[in-house]
Structures are given as structure tokens and as C-alpha cells.
Design an enzyme around this catalytic site. Structure first.
Site, PDB file in Angstrom:
ATOM      1  N   LYS A 115       0.826  -1.215   0.000  1.00  0.00           N
ATOM      2  CA  LYS A 115       0.000   0.000   0.000  1.00  0.00           C
ATOM      3  C   LYS A 115       0.859   1.265   0.000  1.00  0.00           C
ATOM      4  O   LYS A 115       0.471   2.275  -0.577  1.00  0.00           O
ATOM      5  CB  LYS A 115      -0.987  -0.024   1.164  1.00  0.00           C
ATOM      6  CG  LYS A 115      -2.138  -0.965   0.861  1.00  0.00           C
ATOM      7  CD  LYS A 115      -3.088  -1.153   2.001  1.00  0.00           C
ATOM      8  CE  LYS A 115      -4.201  -2.111   1.576  1.00  0.00           C
ATOM      9  NZ  LYS A 115      -4.964  -2.610   2.698  1.00  0.00           N
ATOM     10  N   LYS A 197      -4.210 -11.059  -7.852  1.00  0.00           N
ATOM     11  CA  LYS A 197      -5.548 -11.554  -7.514  1.00  0.00           C
ATOM     12  C   LYS A 197      -6.611 -10.553  -7.933  1.00  0.00           C
ATOM     13  O   LYS A 197      -6.322  -9.367  -8.102  1.00  0.00           O
ATOM     14  CB  LYS A 197      -5.634 -11.792  -6.004  1.00  0.00           C
ATOM     15  CG  LYS A 197      -5.397 -10.523  -5.170  1.00  0.00           C
ATOM     16  CD  LYS A 197      -5.979 -10.604  -3.777  1.00  0.00           C
ATOM     17  CE  LYS A 197      -6.188  -9.237  -3.170  1.00  0.00           C
ATOM     18  NZ  LYS A 197      -7.281  -9.071  -2.284  1.00  0.00           N
ATOM     19  N   LYS A 200     -10.896  -5.317  -5.357  1.00  0.00           N
ATOM     20  CA  LYS A 200     -11.831  -4.209  -5.549  1.00  0.00           C
ATOM     21  C   LYS A 200     -11.156  -2.973  -6.111  1.00  0.00           C
ATOM     22  O   LYS A 200     -11.726  -2.241  -6.884  1.00  0.00           O
ATOM     23  CB  LYS A 200     -12.456  -3.830  -4.203  1.00  0.00           C
ATOM     24  CG  LYS A 200     -13.518  -4.789  -3.775  1.00  0.00           C
ATOM     25  CD  LYS A 200     -14.400  -4.128  -2.743  1.00  0.00           C
ATOM     26  CE  LYS A 200     -14.665  -5.049  -1.586  1.00  0.00           C
ATOM     27  NZ  LYS A 200     -13.555  -5.126  -0.620  1.00  0.00           N
TER      28      LYS A 200
HETATM   29  P1  ADP Z   1     -10.383  -6.424  -1.580  1.00  0.00           P
HETATM   30  O1  ADP Z   1      -8.993  -6.993  -1.549  1.00  0.00           O
HETATM   31  O2  ADP Z   1     -11.060  -6.735  -2.864  1.00  0.00           O
HETATM   32  O3  ADP Z   1     -10.502  -4.982  -1.183  1.00  0.00           O
HETATM   33  P2  ADP Z   1     -11.228  -7.067   1.089  1.00  0.00           P
HETATM   34  O4  ADP Z   1      -9.896  -6.629   1.591  1.00  0.00           O
HETATM   35  O5  ADP Z   1     -12.432  -6.308   1.489  1.00  0.00           O
HETATM   36  O6  ADP Z   1     -11.203  -7.238  -0.502  1.00  0.00           O
HETATM   37  O7  ADP Z   1     -11.420  -8.587   1.506  1.00  0.00           O
HETATM   38  C1  ADP Z   1     -12.656  -9.187   1.812  1.00  0.00           C
HETATM   39  C2  ADP Z   1     -12.532 -10.683   1.812  1.00  0.00           C
HETATM   40  O8  ADP Z   1     -12.402 -11.151   0.467  1.00  0.00           O
HETATM   41  C3  ADP Z   1     -11.306 -11.205   2.560  1.00  0.00           C
HETATM   42  O9  ADP Z   1     -11.686 -12.367   3.267  1.00  0.00           O
HETATM   43  C4  ADP Z   1     -10.332 -11.548   1.472  1.00  0.00           C
HETATM   44  O10 ADP Z   1      -9.474 -12.609   1.847  1.00  0.00           O
HETATM   45  C5  ADP Z   1     -11.267 -11.999   0.367  1.00  0.00           C
HETATM   46  N1  ADP Z   1     -10.657 -11.793  -0.952  1.00  0.00           N
HETATM   47  C6  ADP Z   1     -10.391 -10.608  -1.567  1.00  0.00           C
HETATM   48  N2  ADP Z   1      -9.850 -10.801  -2.792  1.00  0.00           N
HETATM   49  C7  ADP Z   1      -9.781 -12.163  -2.960  1.00  0.00           C
HETATM   50  C8  ADP Z   1      -9.337 -13.020  -4.030  1.00  0.00           C
HETATM   51  N3  ADP Z   1      -8.916 -12.534  -5.197  1.00  0.00           N
HETATM   52  N4  ADP Z   1      -9.398 -14.365  -3.840  1.00  0.00           N
HETATM   53  C9  ADP Z   1      -9.875 -14.888  -2.684  1.00  0.00           C
HETATM   54  N5  ADP Z   1     -10.320 -14.149  -1.653  1.00  0.00           N
HETATM   55  C10 ADP Z   1     -10.270 -12.798  -1.776  1.00  0.00           C
END
Ligand code: ADP
Length: 334
Positions: A115, A197, A200
Site C-alpha cells: 500500500k 488476484k 476491488k
Molecule cells: P479487496 O482486496 O477486494 O478490497 P477485502 O480486503 O475487502 O477485498 O477482503 C474481503 C474478503 O475477500 C477477505 O476475506 C479476502 O481474503 C477476500 N478476498 C479478496 N480478494 C480475494 C481473491 N482474489 N481471492 C480470494 N479471496 C479474496
């Protein structure tokens, strides 16, 4: 032990649309767990402030994430579904835990370093202490099981360290939280561009959102990187092809997957066909969730009620934890 007594906790940041990674890494398991465990799920709005200080679209995102979670099958009657900032006990516990977290270990966190690279002009203290706030979230209801995706493994490790430090210093209040995926490997849903991966906030075109239209889903999948095909039978798959197979495994019939596996292994595979099939199966999977979420999002009175009821139950549980914490820490002066 009665499973109902085992406490489950997880959260999702309202920083944008939910995507396939959120679904398979997290929400799918929330839905599977809600009947048999005591579940708390929250919209992590405070976490989103570490990277998204502009709050003009926050409210919309909170409502959207709530409706998308419910559209995926989360039942607010079964699980406690709440918004992080509605439970200020989270912030109190975060403060206590900050005294047990060392700056050195926080600076070494992979997500922090990432970040810093992405937002060099906003390296705030909240970003550094993100794993501490996350630990406060998890242990606020004394949860032992945390359904999360693979990207959260290091944070869970840190949560265990903070919990052990607390328990060691002040007394055994908290169970050691474990990442949970029904005994299987944690999931990482890969992005469509073959790197990293789905997420969002990054590479939007390589991420499939639960709100994407049928046309957009198809367009994104058809654009995914491929090549001329394997040069020899049973060749090793390049990363971007592994990703396509992985996505197919998530949404397609097992027989479809094995048909393309066979075609890959005998070098007859046509990636155009594979992507068309994947797009069709993906649309079949995403469209009903999208439609349901859209309807729910229009019912803000219902979503408000869900949030209020969730906050009440979450605060009740959080207050009891804080009572135990203050007693253990000797902060109970009268
Ligand atoms: P992001 O990374 O999209 O902002 P968050 O940090 O809000 O998502 O994570 C919410 C949940 O979604 C967490 O449990 C995270 O491990 C899961 N998660 C986010 N991206 C992935 C991914 N590409 N594959 C599997 N799980 C994911």
C-alpha cells in the site's frame, strides 16, 4: 463442542463492488457457516478510511456491500450482520491492542509495503496499524474461526501474535483465531490478466464484479490473455492459462472442466471456445446474484433495519468482551 458455540467472524471493506474473489474467498463460506456457527459479519467501513479518505461514496458502498452479501445468501436472521463504525467498542479494543503491537513488525507487513508503494502520498498511521484494527474486529466477539481468502494469511498470523501477547500478559481471554476454509487450502481467485488476484481497488478490467452486466462479463473473459496453445502433450500450463482453468473450476460443471483439461493435454484445445464456455457459465453464476442485489439495494429501509438490528446484537457481545478485557487489564477501578 457444540458448533453453535464456536464463534465465526469476518469482514469486507466497502471500497467498491464485490467481486468473484470476495465471493469464493469469503462470502460463500459465510453462507455455509451461518446455520451451524455463531456468526458475525461486518462491513469494514473504518478500514476503508485507511486507503479511501474521500467518503463521498462511502454510504452507497456500505449499502451495496450489504445488499450484495444478502444476495449471495447471507441471512441477517441467522448471522449478525453489522457495520464496523456502529460498534465503537471496536475502537476501544484497537487502542488497547496498539500498545501490544510493535512498529517494527507492522512495518514488515506485506500488505503495508504494497500500500505504501501504491499510495506514497498517504502513508498514514491507520495504514500501518491495519492488522491491529483487524485483530480487534476478530477478537471483539472472541471468535476462533475466520473465513477469509489466502491474501489474509499473514494478517491472521499477526492476529494470533497479538492475541497471544494479550493472553500472556493479562490472562487467557481470547481464543487463537484461525483462518477457516472447511479444512481446505485458502482460496485465491486470480485476476484475468494473469497477474495477482482479483481485487476491488486494482486492475478493474481483470476483475469480475458481482454487479457486472452479461456483456461486460463476456468482454472481460474474452480479453483474458492466452497464447497459441500447448506445443506438446501434457505441457506445463503458463500462469495465465492456469488462471482460466481455476476460474472454470469455480463456476463450471466438473465434466466441462475435464473436457478442456483433456483438450489441453492432447493439444486440441481452442482457447476461444474455452473462454466462450467460461463466459457462459460465469454469466449463469453471476446474473442471479446481480439481479437480487439490485432489488435489495432499492430497499434502503430494509437495509437500515438490518444494520440497526445487527449493531445492537454486535454491541451486546462486544460490551461483554470489553468488560472481560478491562477486568483482566486491571482497568476496573470501581
Ligand atoms: P479487496 O482486496 O477486494 O478490497 P477485502 O480486503 O475487502 O477485498 O477482503 C474481503 C474478503 O475477500 C477477505 O476475506 C479476502 O481474503 C477476500 N478476498 C479478496 N480478494 C480475494 C481473491 N482474489 N481471492 C480470494 N479471496 C479474496
Amino acid at each position: 463442542m457444540d458448533k453453535k458455540k464456536q464463534i465465526v467472524m469476518s469482514g469486507i471493506r466497502p471500497t467498491g463492488f464485490l467481486h468473484l474473489g470476495n465471493y469464493f474467498g469469503a462470502v460463500r463460506n459465510y453462507v455455509r457457516l451461518q446455520q451451524e456457527y455463531s456468526c458475525f459479519f461486518m462491513v469494514a467501513d473504518l478500514h476503508s478510511l485507511t486507503t479511501h479518505p474521500d467518503t463521498s461514496s462511502l454510504k452507497g458502498h456500505v449499502y451495496r456491500v450489504l445488499s450484495e452479501n444478502i444476495a449471495c445468501g447471507l441471512d441477517p436472521e441467522q448471522a449478525v450482520l453489522y457495520c464496523q463504525s456502529h460498534v465503537p467498542e471496536t475502537a476501544e479494543l484497537y487502542l488497547y491492542l496498539n500498545m501490544l503491537a510493535y512498529v517494527g513488525e507492522l512495518e514488515k507487513t506485506v500488505t503495508f509495503k504494497e500500500k505504501v508503494r501504491l499510495h506514497p502520498d498517504n502513508v498514514n498511521a491507520g495504514l500501518l496499524t491495519y492488522p491491529v484494527l483487524q485483530t480487534a474486529d476478530i477478537i471483539l466477539h472472541r471468535a476462533a474461526l475466520v473465513p477469509v481468502g489466502k491474501d489474509q494469511e499473514q494478517h491472521l498470523e499477526m492476529a494470533r501474535n497479538f492475541v497471544n501477547r494479550f493472553n500472556h500478559r493479562y490472562g487467557e481471554i481470547f481464543p487463537e483465531p484461525q483462518a477457516f476454509n472447511f479444512g481446505e487450502e485458502l482460496i485465491k481467485v486470480p485476476s484475468l490478466d494473469g497477474t495477482g488476484k482479483m481485487s476491488k481497488s486494482e486492475n478493474q478490467y481483470a476483475t469480475l464484479y458481482l454487479a457486472d452486466s452479461d456483456e461486460l462479463i463476456k468482454k472481460k473473459i474474452m480479453r483474458a490473455k492466452t497464447d497459441a496453445g500447448p506445443a506438446a502433450p501434457f505441457a506445463e500450463k503458463p500462469d495465465y492459462i492456469v488462471n482460466l482453468f481455476q476460474l472454470m473450476q469455480l463456476v463450471s460443471e466438473p465434466s466441462t472442466l475435464s473436457q478442456f483439461e483433456t483438450a489441453y493435454n492432447d493439444c486440441t484445445i481452442r482457447y476461444g471456445d474455452m473462454k466462450s464456455q467460461l463466459a457462459a457459465d460465469m454469466i449463469k453464476f453471476i446474473a442471479p446474484i446481480r439481479e437480487k442485489a439490485l432489488l435489495l439495494q432499492q430497499d434502503s429501509a430494509y437495509l437500515q433495519k438490518v444494520m440497526e438490528a445487527g449493531a445492537q446484537k454486535a454491541r451486546e457481545s462486544a460490551r461483554e468482551t470489553l468488560r472481560l478485557v478491562k477486568e483482566a487489564m486491571g482497568l476496573n477501578y470501581y
